[in-house]
Design a protein around this motif. Structure first.
Motif: not given
Length: 329
Positions: A218, A220, A229-231, A249, A278, A283-284, A296, A298, A319
């Motif tokens: 992971y 950022w 990151d997730c997005s 996101t 969040e 945010s995710h 994902h 995370a 989650l």
């Protein structure tokens, strides 16, 4: 001045509401309005406001119309971090990959403010790119129709490692890099974009995400198997099908059509986007893989992988309790 300040903010909200996609750095001077913006409409509105209020106006449009900076850049490094400010210690907000073409908005010393292919505006150090006229960049973009899949390219200057998604030109088995070097694939692979799109259409996107990015740490602002990151993960796998998504996101939350929430996942389809919030903020994001599973990137699991959204682990309970929306593209 309170009235002028409110009017300036109204202009910002109308013409440059998202600072990630438009520049609006305007200050109220003792007897005027000054700063820079990337929105011509905002600049014109500020000029009218200043004229009506009898104020001095010193608002510059970027990129400048006089060609003071080279209008285009091509990433020549394996990747380049995009930063929130023109300084080394500034927070990373995203990154751009080898071969991607950028719009240059302005330059400050060794730093360039650029617009990435997904519209994101941020700063990068000029050492990561080559700059030139628009037609030069367009020529490269027309030729760079192949993509790296964790490829190592052996050139006369040595081995060049490129992340998945990096853009290169490919002709008769010879790979041309964005800096003009040529070489052969020594590891990984280089595939033409059209071939990858055919593969992506025949493979469920959560499966594709695992195939390309499983185990990636992971990071950022990351967009590659070296850190993501997730997005960034969602953006990358949808791009494989030729579907362009925004970078972050909360921006992705506005895409596609809404799917009714279901506590058991009934009605969800593979590759639906699952959004979690969040403190009231989206945010995710994760990809629905079916049978209760998601794929994902995370921080809680260290990177990219699959999880059972309905599992008993405390992190999964937290989650699923924060699920606020499901979107389908």
């Amino acid at each position: 001045m309170d009235k002028i300040e409110r009017a300036v903010d109204d202009i910002r909200r109308k013409w440059a509401p998202d600072g990630r996609l438009a520049v609006f750095e305007i200050s109220l001077l003792p007897k005027g309005v000054g700063g820079v913006t990337s929105s011509r409409d905002a600049r014109d509105a500020l000029r009218r406001l200043a004229a009506d209020a009898g104020l001095v106006e010193k608002v510059d449009l970027i990129p400048p119309p006089d060609g003071a900076v080279a209008p285009a850049a091509v990433v020549t490094a394996a990747l380049a971090p995009l930063l929130g400010e023109p300084r080394v210690a500034a927070p990373r907000v995203s990154e751009v990959l080898h071969g991607e073409v950028l719009d240059v908005l302005e330059g400050r010393d060794d730093w360039l403010r650029v617009r990435a292919p997904d519209g994101y505006i941020a700063w990068l150090n000029a050492g990561y790119v080559a700059t030139g006229p628009t037609d030069w960049a367009e020529d490269w973009a027309e030729r760079a129709t192949a993509r790296s899949l964790s490829a190592d390219i052996l050139t006369t200057d040595g081995r060049r490692r490129l992340p998945t998604g990096a853009r290169v030109a490919l002709r008769r088995g010879v790979v041309e890099l964005a800096d003009g070097q040529r070489g052969a694939v020594a590891a990984g692979s280089v595939r033409r974009e059209q071939e990858l799109r055919v593969e992506a259409r025949h493979l469920a996107l959560p499966e594709l995400a695992q195939k390309w990015y499983a185990g990636a740490p992971y990071l950022w602002g990351g967009r590659t198997e070296w850190g993501i990151d997730c997005s960034g993960l969602v953006q990358a796998v949808y791009a494989a099908r030729g579907i362009r998504l925004p970078r972050d996101t909360d921006q992705q939350f506005g895409q596609g059509r809404e799917i009714a929430l279901a506590s058991d996942g009934v009605g969800f389809e593979a590759a639906d986007l699952m959004f979690f919030a969040e403190r009231g903020r989206v945010s995710h994001v994760a990809l629905w893989a079916g049978a209760g599973r998601i794929v994902h990137a995370a921080l809680s699991r260290g990177g990219v992988g699959g999880d059972n959204l309905f599992g008993p682990e405390p992190r999964m309970v937290r989650l699923r309790d924060s699920l606020v929306g499901v979107r389908r593209l």
